[in-house]
Design a protein around this motif. Structure first.
Motif, PDB file in Angstrom:
ATOM      1  N   LEU A  58      -3.790  -3.190   5.531  1.00  0.00           N
ATOM      2  CA  LEU A  58      -3.381  -2.712   4.210  1.00  0.00           C
ATOM      3  C   LEU A  58      -4.599  -2.101   3.526  1.00  0.00           C
ATOM      4  CD1 LEU A  58      -1.055  -5.559   2.893  1.00  0.00           C
ATOM      5  CD2 LEU A  58      -0.537  -3.675   4.450  1.00  0.00           C
ATOM      6  N   HIS A 115       2.731  -2.817   4.293  1.00  0.00           N
ATOM      7  CA  HIS A 115       2.934  -3.856   3.292  1.00  0.00           C
ATOM      8  C   HIS A 115       3.207  -5.192   3.977  1.00  0.00           C
ATOM      9  CE1 HIS A 115       7.259  -3.239   4.130  1.00  0.00           C
ATOM     10  NE2 HIS A 115       7.036  -1.958   3.925  1.00  0.00           N
ATOM     11  N   LEU A 125       0.838  -1.187   0.000  1.00  0.00           N
ATOM     12  CA  LEU A 125       0.000   0.000   0.000  1.00  0.00           C
ATOM     13  C   LEU A 125       0.881   1.248   0.000  1.00  0.00           C
ATOM     14  CD1 LEU A 125      -3.038   0.523  -0.136  1.00  0.00           C
ATOM     15  CD2 LEU A 125      -2.971   0.974   2.310  1.00  0.00           C
ATOM     16  N   ARG A 152      -4.067  -1.317  -3.181  1.00  0.00           N
ATOM     17  CA  ARG A 152      -3.013  -2.328  -3.148  1.00  0.00           C
ATOM     18  C   ARG A 152      -2.403  -2.574  -4.529  1.00  0.00           C
ATOM     19  NH1 ARG A 152      -5.896  -7.138   0.251  1.00  0.00           N
ATOM     20  NH2 ARG A 152      -5.951  -6.151   2.322  1.00  0.00           N
TER      21      ARG A 152
END
Length: 505
Positions: A471, A394, A389, A482
């Motif tokens: 995320l 992450h 992200l 994402r």
């Protein structure tokens, strides 16, 4: 490989029409062809460009900003900085694209005769201040540039020179925050000014006003906002940042961004802001927006075949295709298929995904559930597969000679959550994202991210299963979604193939 079916006229199609982190859509039509561009923020190449013949099935044909001379992002440009809110228009036989680079160059204008590219180097607009710039032409050739706020100035689109002083226009509902994403249209006897307001979160909405000239004065629609899902339990939220387009049959359509929050409270969206489609009717000179839903009636014309949902890249065709993006820049010496034919070689710059100059190549996650696999040879370095992200949010699996490690970074917290010895040589890394189907309580996240390795017989050895809400934009902040891909954190690593497969029901 699953290929979407081709619906017959009168059937239904699914929304979003461009799933995943493709926000701030702007659309235009040239003949029977539609073209659409989206924001790209800190990613390079920038401003993905799509083509469609039916407004439903879109194919990415390139990125408008695919050269460093077009997209200058400093090494420390923040995540969710970079390129904001393009407007794409077709005028006088040419395609025009105007954007804001909030991390450096301000407002920029590009042109092309073919929307697939190449696009020109930028024409700078130093006299245009404000984000979300729009372009519209009067019948006498005057070019109007309108920006968030909402203000307007005449410009020479060939030189970037401003002609006169900016002037304030209608700025939406009194008291509503963030009047932005203006688009100006000449439709019938009126000029219409379409804006977003309320902020790009749950209170986002679309409002409109009209006037007899492009300079106004503008009267607001009595039914504003013409589209919003604020205060509802609708599965699509944050609806706004819209653009209008007319079909060849005279019908009108709106593209806009929205999100699909899932899980408990407050609901987390992880794919970013996505592109949706909705029909528009005109009543008494005002647009009436149809129902926006995950399944909608297909447009009243034959639909075209869609692109394959699965994506496998064996790196046999030269440089990465247009769907591959990297944070801020991608020097060819750090990302190449020439060093080891049939393999993608990544050479580390930064030491980890926490750093702004990490070597990372990924594609947007476009499905609520998916499976991602890659074969990596880490013999000359260290690297792996990650769900990213931003630098502080992450999940990753990292391979080095003889070991793999699963690492989770959530804000200031950074942890190796699992590790496992592996045989020397190439190894298949695997990430499975599964949307949550049963919300147990208010804390239930939107999905689960399972990370591990794959045995030679295809068995998935799961090393960690992590809550996906960390995320998400609701946790991390910002404007992106994402991106799943490959990275190098030390030396050089080689990838033989990368496979993305949707597993949504």
């Amino acid at each position: 490989m699953r290929v979407p079916s081709v619906p017959e006229t009168g059937s239904t199609v699914s929304n979003p029409v461009i799933p995943g982190f493709y926000p701030d859509p702007s659309v235009c039509r040239a003949g029977e062809d539609y073209y659409l561009a989206c924001s790209s923020f800190e990613y390079f190449p920038g401003v993905p460009v799509f083509h469609s013949r039916d407004l439903v099935h879109w194919t990415q044909i390139g990125n408008a900003l695919d050269r460093p001379s077009q997209l200058r992002l400093p090494p420390d440009a923040p995540s969710s900085g970079g390129i904001y809110a393009p407007t794409l228009r077709h005028h006088d036989g040419r395609f025009w694209l105007i954007v804001t680079n909030v991390s450096g160059d301000g407002n920029l204008l590009f042109t092309a005769t073919d929307p697939a590219g190449p696009w020109s180097d930028p024409i700078r607009l130093p006299g245009v201040h404000g984000i979300d710039p729009d372009l519209a032409w009067d019948d006498d050739g005057t070019c109007w540039c309108t920006v968030a706020g909402v203000s307007q100035v005449r410009i020479d689109p060939y030189t970037g020179e401003t002609l006169g002083e900016p002037r304030r226009l209608w700025s939406g509902t009194p008291g509503a925050k963030a009047p932005e994403a203006p688009h100006l249209y000449h439709i019938g006897d009126y000029w219409y000014l379409l804006i977003a307001e309320g902020g790009t979160e749950r209170c986002h909405g679309v409002s409109i006003a009209r006037g007899r000239t492009p300079e106004g004065p503008f009267e607001p629609c009595p039914d504003n906002p013409v589209l919003t899902h604020r205060g509802t339990d609708h599965p699509i939220q944050n609806t706004g940042h819209a653009d209008l387009v007319q079909g060849p049959d005279g019908s009108w359509w709106m593209v806009l961004l929205g999100v699909r929050p899932r899980g408990g409270t407050p609901g987390w969206h992880v794919l970013g802001r996505e592109t949706f489609l909705v029909p528009v009717d005109w009543v008494d000179g005002w647009p009436v927006v149809g129902e926006l839903s995950p399944v909608m009636a297909a447009p009243p014309w034959p639909l075209q075949p869609g692109a394959a949902e699965s994506h496998r890249d064996d790196f046999d065709l030269g440089e990465p295709g247009p769907r591959w993006v990297s944070p801020r820049r991608r020097p060819p010496e750090d990302c190449t298929t020439k060093e080891r034919p049939g393999w993608l070689t990544l050479r580390a710059r930064g030491g980890s995904l926490d750093e702004t100059d990490v070597t990372f190549v990924g594609r947007r996650q476009q499905h609520l559930s998916c499976r991602v696999r890659a074969l990596i040879d880490p013999a000359q370095g260290r690297g792996g597969l990650a769900v990213r992200l931003d630098e502080q949010h992450h999940y990753a699996i990292e391979a080095a000679s003889g070991e793999v490690r699963v690492r989770a970074r959530v804000g200031p917290l950074d942890s190796v959550v699992a590790s496992r010895p592996t045989p020397e040589g190439p190894v298949v890394l695997r990430i499975e994202v599964a949307a949550v189907q049963d919300v147990r309580d208010a804390r239930t996240g939107p999905d689960t991210v399972s990370i591990g390795v794959e045995e030679p017989d295809g068995t998935f050895v799961r090393l960690a299963s992590l809550d996906g809400k960390y995320l998400s934009t609701e946790v991390a902040g910002g404007f992106t979604g994402r991106v799943i891909g490959m990275f190098a954190s030390g030396g050089s690593v080689h990838f033989d193939w990368f496979d993305y497969e949707p597993t949504d029901d």
